[in-house]
Design a protein around this motif. Structure first.
Motif: not given
Lengths: 667, 628
Positions: A643-644, A647, A650-654, A658-660
């Protein structure tokens, strides 16, 4: 809206300590302008009612245990009853004086040769006195029976309501709210007319018949006997039929109105869903069928009444025909004078007149009886969670909770909880986690004793919950239910629900503790703002906060939070976290957690699945243990991870990383 | 929209359903508020005029027959017993015949009368119910259910009883006219003397009316207070029990009941002041007849028999007068009750179809909030939304984020037109929602409310609530998508399990899933999830998200979110603060560019951080780590 909007929000009326009290201050309690002066005049006469002196006991008083009957209801106030009976007798007797006085006036004052205007004047004067006596008796009878009826109904309202309060939660889940409403409103109101008026009319008419029967026998025994033999058995047979047939039919009517009100109540409470799903027309059609069935039930009773009323009337006329034949023959044979026959007919008319009224009153009586039966059924429902006769008040508790071999099922054949053993030390915060339907909420309901275990026992500080009084138990518990419920009343009333006499400072402290100070400042009347259940002025988060403030003010030893934080947005949730820390401190707390994040704030966690506690321990221990909890935790992370990524997609600026998931924080 | 399935008919029921057994009400009340309550009720009476007229005519016939009986007996005595001119059996059979006729007319007139009464009640109840379904949210916001139930119960009863029995009593009172005629035929002067008290009856009746009207109204109002206490207690039973507030509730009820008691005693006292006078004035007439008639007899102007006849006739008048007293009382109650019912019926729905409103067809799902301003109440209060602008492209999923009280749920309520905007406009496919029919708008906008109310019906019926014709396959498919199928199958009767009135037997999370299935079954092109998964545990929520994600394809979705996990469903996140959109973009963009968004999330930071990985993983981003 402006029609009655004038009297709208005028601030609370009267000492608004009681949240349930609707008060006249809500809009839509409109009063037509032309009535206002009259009502004001009435209200000016109303004394301040003292605070009601009622106390609630879980175990009904001995007097309330007896099954209700109409007789018991009216004999509960013997003085008023004796007064009513005496006045009824006075009315029935005084009203019969007229014909006798007329007869005396004719015989002693008007018969040729006995002309005596003084006697006529005297008799007329006596007649006037009798009329005045009748009127005064009726006046007092209305006053006395009015008071009797009002008191009986007051008692009955309290008794039925108190019993409703005693019934356990399972009763409320099985019975529709509207049906309970109709018991407390329609059925009790149905008795009003009967007790205030009907019963006494009935008594007057019955007494009149007795008086006239006596007079008939003094006039001519043969004809009187003939009347009694012919008329009475037929009337008795008809009444017996009516009694049976109408009892059934009126029960159907009571059920019918209960269904009508239940359907209405449900539509009103679920209004938002009805509108959202365009169901108005469908519901209208359905309501027609419910009302239609009620109408049919009413028409069926009307048919029975239409047979009975005119039937008795016909019997009366036929009896007169028979008397004409028998009496006429007697006159022709010379064994009876014409005058006696005429007088007999005159009295016979007076005999049949009350029968008509009696028949009418009898159906009112039957209706009332149907209501009494419905109420009796309700009053005889025993709460499944009853207070034991030997129950003692629970002394101030430390807050140790133990489950010992607890098994429970809403339906005993299908246990929801099986063989649970659990000990929660005083001051600990424990989270129940597990899938929906695993039995988390049920365990909490056993602690608050909304239900009793089928097997085993639940103890607080070693006291089996079934051995202590419900009030003393629940006063030391605080519960925040899944759905906050607001009662009509002010915000203050709602927060001070458990302690209506709490000082303002305490209420404000509770408001501050849950972070509602802003809201209160924003509301037009602050704490005195009137809220009610479906009012939209408050968001669901705010309602939840009010429910928390309510629990906060109660200062319980043991706190049960049933998914209470799940309805809050993060900001509100954060706001109450701090408050919860204060609230949970030095208290035993049970959290029913749907999020592992909530669970992790607990001292330890009980994993519930399939009605059993399958694991227990702190978050770290459970994760390390590698069992069920660890699996849930794993799943959570694994499922959350893509999911992350999504996310991130969708939002390339993450920012990367962050996902970890970061490592669990210590403690 | 694609695969949106057959929309329910505007009436919300499948076409081709059998004609319902119970039809619509025949009439409604007169809308003209300037008329008296009785005139306003006339259309309902007029709708039943034939059965009503039959009942009244038969009642009158029965009365005429009854009056014949004493006459017949008189003639029998003089013709058969005194003069032996006619055999006694002749009159005997006549009496039997009259008795049978009286019984039959009595039976039929009552039957017709009660049929009329209950038919009018049927009309009134349905008129009130149907009107209630048309009313808008603002009305329900300020009215308590207990109040409405009380009006639909005791008030309707007192009105329809009066409407039926008042004319009946008037017909019965015709016997007084007949009796007066007989009296006049005997002696005009004595007849006038006998009737001398009647004007007083009228005057006292009027006084009684005036003094009792307010108290009748008060009683009805206070009965509604009792109803409200009971209603709340029944619906809020868990709170009452949890806080051991039984005694307080009992006190609330006791004080409401005490107020009813005071009002009913006051009613009895006022009645005792007037009613005995009205009932006994005819008796005073008898006294005058005895005195004056006795004088006439002694003077030789009148026979003794006339005194007896007058007695009998005045006795006949007694019953109508007693009934008239009752009628006045019933009239009091009925007028007060009618006022309370009309108050309800005069309430105009504020959110209605405009004239010329168009049906929304082939909905693409393009949504625009254009400079929307909204305040609850009459619009003059503080604005919840002010200058709110938002556009959703067809098929887009947008999450609406904001603090409690920021107006998130209000946005959903405006889109479904539960309320109308105070300023600005909400447009669907470019058309102002106020120019669309309500039924078509709501058929196209599916909303899952934060209040998972279930009706007392089976789970299948609850899921098919928005489309009662839905097949079992579609119901199950919706339940599967909403993550409800598994627990529903485990219930004793599966999909046919009847859930309690408020769905008590299901947990909050289970109810929310049924509510989601209920919306999915309608398959709307626009979907609004108002905090719809708040009570569902995360594992299940994730499953639902997977299903939802599939469902959202080709569907415009507005998600009102509290959880970061829910936010992750959206293409775009919108931050609502101070009644307007303050930031709009992807989650990551907002984090990077909008301090307020970070702030809202950061308030959760300490908590979230302390709770470590789990929450972080769900959210997909840890605010603390995001901060630049």
């Amino acid at each position: 809206m402006t029609m009655w909007g004038g009297g709208g929000f005028g601030g609370p009326m009267g000492g608004g300590h009681t949240p349930g009290r609707p008060g006249g201050n809500l809009p839509f309690a409109g009063i037509p302008a032309e009535l206002q002066a009259g009502v004001d005049h009435l209200l000016a006469q109303e004394p301040a009612h003292p605070a009601p002196d009622v106390s609630f006991t879980q175990v009904p008083l001995a007097a309330d245990e007896r099954r209700i009957t109409l007789v018991r209801l009216i004999t509960a106030h013997p003085l008023l009853l004796i007064g009513s009976v005496a006045l009824v007798a006075a009315v029935a007797t005084a009203a019969q004086a007229g014909p006798k006085l007329t007869e005396l006036a004719i015989d002693r004052g008007m018969i040729p040769g006995h002309h005596d205007l003084a006697v006529v004047g005297l008799m007329a004067g006596l007649y006037l006195v009798a009329t005045v006596v009748t009127a005064l008796s009726q006046r007092w009878q209305a006053k006395v029976t009015g008071r009797l009826a009002a008191r009986v109904l007051y008692d009955l309202r309290l008794r039925v309501f108190a019993h409703l309060q005693r019934l356990s939660l399972d009763f409320f889940t099985e019975e529709k709210a509207g049906v309970l409403m109709s018991r407390m409103t329609s059925d009790i109101e149905n008795l009003q007319q009967l007790l205030q008026d009907g019963l006494w009319q009935f008594a007057v008419q019955a007494l009149t018949m007795v008086v006239i029967t006596v007079i008939l026998f003094t006039m001519d025994v043969r004809l009187a006997l003939l009347t009694v033999v012919m008329v009475i058995p037929v009337l008795v047979a008809m009444s017996a039929w009516f009694h049976r047939a109408s009892a059934r039919a009126y029960q159907r009517v009571r059920d019918g109105i209960a269904n009508v009100l239940a359907d209405l109540s449900e539509s009103l409470h679920g209004f938002r869903i009805v509108v959202a799903h365009n169901r108005q027309h469908h519901n209208v059609v359905h309501h027609r069928s419910v009302v239609g069935e009620y109408r049919d039930a009413n028409v069926a009773t009307a048919r029975i009444g239409a047979l009975y009323g005119p039937g008795t009337q016909m019997v009366g006329i036929l009896a007169q025909g028979a008397l004409l034949a028998a009496g006429g023959t007697m006159v022709i044979r010379g064994s009876l004078s014409i005058g006696a026959l005429v007088a007999f007919f005159l009295y016979l008319n007076r005999f049949f007149q009350p029968i008509q009224l009696l028949a009418q009153q009898y159906s009112a009586f039957q209706q009332g009886n149907a209501s009494v039966l419905k109420l009796r059924t309700l009053l005889e429902t025993t709460p499944s969670v009853a207070e034991a006769p030997h129950a003692r008040p629970l002394p101030p508790i430390e807050g140790a909770i133990t489950f010992e071999g607890v098994t429970f099922g809403y339906d005993p054949a299908r246990p929801v909880i099986t063989g649970v053993d659990l000990t929660i030390e005083p001051g600990q915060t424990v989270a129940f986690v597990g899938p929906t339907g695993a039995g988390k909420s049920t365990l909490a309901k056993l602690i608050t004793r909304f239900y009793d275990p089928t097997e085993g026992r639940v103890c607080i500080d070693g006291h089996d919950l079934r051995d202590v009084t419900l009030g003393s138990l629940r006063r030391q518990l605080g519960v925040v239910p899944q759905e906050p419920f607001l009662f009509a009343g002010t915000l203050r009333d709602n927060i001070a629900f458990a302690r209506p006499d709490a000082p303002d400072d305490d209420v404000r402290a509770a408001v501050a503790a849950v972070g509602l100070t802003d809201l209160v400042a924003r509301l037009p009347d602050g704490l005195d703002t009137v809220v009610h259940e479906r009012g939209q002025s408050l968001s669901s988060g705010e309602r939840q906060l009010i429910a928390l403030a309510r629990a906060f003010l109660a200062q319980p030893r043991v706190l049960v939070l049933d998914e209470a934080t799940s309805n809050l947005d993060l900001q509100s949730e954060t706001r109450i976290e701090a408050a919860l820390d204060v609230l949970l401190e030095a208290r035993t707390a049970v959290l029913i957690a749907h999020r592992l994040s909530t669970a992790m704030r607990a001292d330890w966690i009980a994993v519930v699945d399939g009605g059993r506690v399958v694991e227990r321990g702190s978050h770290a221990e459970l994760v390390a243990h590698g069992g069920r909890y660890a699996a849930m935790y794993e799943t959570w992370i694994r499922q959350a991870a893509p999911e992350a990524h999504g996310q991130a997609g969708i939002g390339p600026a993450v920012p990367a990383g962050l996902a970890a998931p970061s490592a669990p924080a210590g403690g | 929209m694609t695969g949106a399935g057959p929309l329910p008919t505007p009436e919300g029921r499948p076409t081709g359903a059998p004609a319902p057994r119970y039809g619509p009400p025949r009439a409604t009340i007169d809308r003209d508020r300037s008329k008296s309550w009785l005139r306003r009720a006339m259309p309902i009476v007029a709708a039943h005029r034939w059965t009503f007229a039959t009942a009244l005519a038969l009642s009158f016939a029965g009365l005429v027959i009854q009056v014949q009986v004493p006459q017949l007996l008189n003639r029998a005595i003089s013709d058969s017993i005194v003069r032996h001119a006619v055999p006694l059996s002749h009159y005997g059979w006549w009496v039997v015949g009259l008795g049978a006729a009286a019984g039959l007319t009595g039976f039929l007139s009552r039957l017709f009368l009660f049929r009329t009464a209950y038919a009018m009640e049927y009309d009134l109840r349905n008129v009130v119910y149907e009107h209630l379904t048309t009313l808008s949210f603002p009305f329900y916001d300020r009215v308590q259910a207990g109040q409405l139930i009380s009006r639909a119960n005791s008030d309707i009863r007192s009105v329809h009883l009066y409407l039926t029995f008042a004319p009946m009593i008037l017909v019965q009172s015709a016997i007084a006219v007949v009796a007066f005629g007989y009296m006049l035929s005997i002696n005009v002067l004595l007849a006038l003397v006998a009737m001398v008290t009647m004007p007083f009856v009228y005057v006292i009746g009027r006084k009684m009316r005036a003094s009792m009207f307010p108290v009748s109204w008060l009683i009805q109002a206070r009965l509604a207070e009792v109803a409200t206490v009971v209603d709340e207690n029944v619906n809020g039973v868990r709170v009452v029990k949890a806080f051991a507030a039984e005694e307080n509730q009992l006190r609330s009820l006791a004080s409401a009941a005490r107020r009813v008691q005071w009002a009913t005693v006051k009613d009895a006292d006022l009645r005792s002041q007037w009613a005995p006078a009205i009932q006994n004035l005819p008796q005073v007439g008898l006294v005058l007849v005895l005195l004056f008639g006795g004088y006439l007899v002694i003077q030789g102007h009148l026979g003794v028999g006339a005194i007896l006849a007058f007695n009998a006739y005045l006795l006949m008048m007694q019953a109508p007068f007693t009934m008239l007293g009752m009628l006045i009382m019933m009239g009091q109650r009925a007028a007060a009750s009618a006022g309370r019912i009309y108050e309800l019926l005069d309430e105009e729905p504020t959110v209605v179809d405009r004239p010329g409103a168009v049906v929304l067809t082939g909905c693409r799902g393009d949504i625009t909030f254009d400079d929307v301003r909204f305040a609850y109440g009459d619009g003059s209060g503080p604005a919840v939304l002010d200058g709110f602008c938002l556009h959703l492209d067809p098929g887009e999923t947008v999450a609406l984020v904001g603090a409690t009280g920021s107006g998130k749920s209000t946005v959903a309520r405006l889109l479904t037109r539960f309320y109308d905007v105070t300023g600005g406009a909400v447009r669907v496919d470019g058309t102002d929602v106020r120019d669309l029919t309500l039924a078509s708008l709501r058929a196209n906008v599916g909303v899952v409310l934060d209040e998972p109310f279930l009706f007392s019906a089976s789970i299948a019926e609850n899921i098919a609530y928005g489309d009662p014709g839905a097949s079992r396959e579609r119901i199950v498919a919706a339940a599967v998508a909403a993550g409800a199928d598994e627990f529903v199958r485990a219930l004793p009767a599966g999909y046919d399990t009847v859930v309690g009135e408020r769905g008590y037997t299901l947990s909050g999370g289970q109810r929310q899933r049924v509510a989601i299935a209920r919306t999915l079954v309608v398959n709307p092109p626009i979907l609004v999830l108002d905090d719809a998964t708040s009570a569902i545990d995360v594992q299940v929520e994730l499953q639902i998200h997977d299903a939802l994600r599939e469902l959202m394809v080709g569907r415009t979705t507005l998600v009102i979110a509290h959880r970061l996990s829910t936010i992750s469903l959206a293409d775009r996140v919108v931050l609502l603060d101070g009644g307007r959109v303050v930031a709009d973009g992807t989650h990551a963009e907002l984090l990077a560019t909008t301090p307020r968004y970070a702030e809202v999330l950061a308030q959760a930071e300490e908590h979230e951080a302390a709770l470590a990985a789990t929450a972080t993983a769900t959210a997909g981003a840890t605010p603390s780590e995001v901060r630049p």
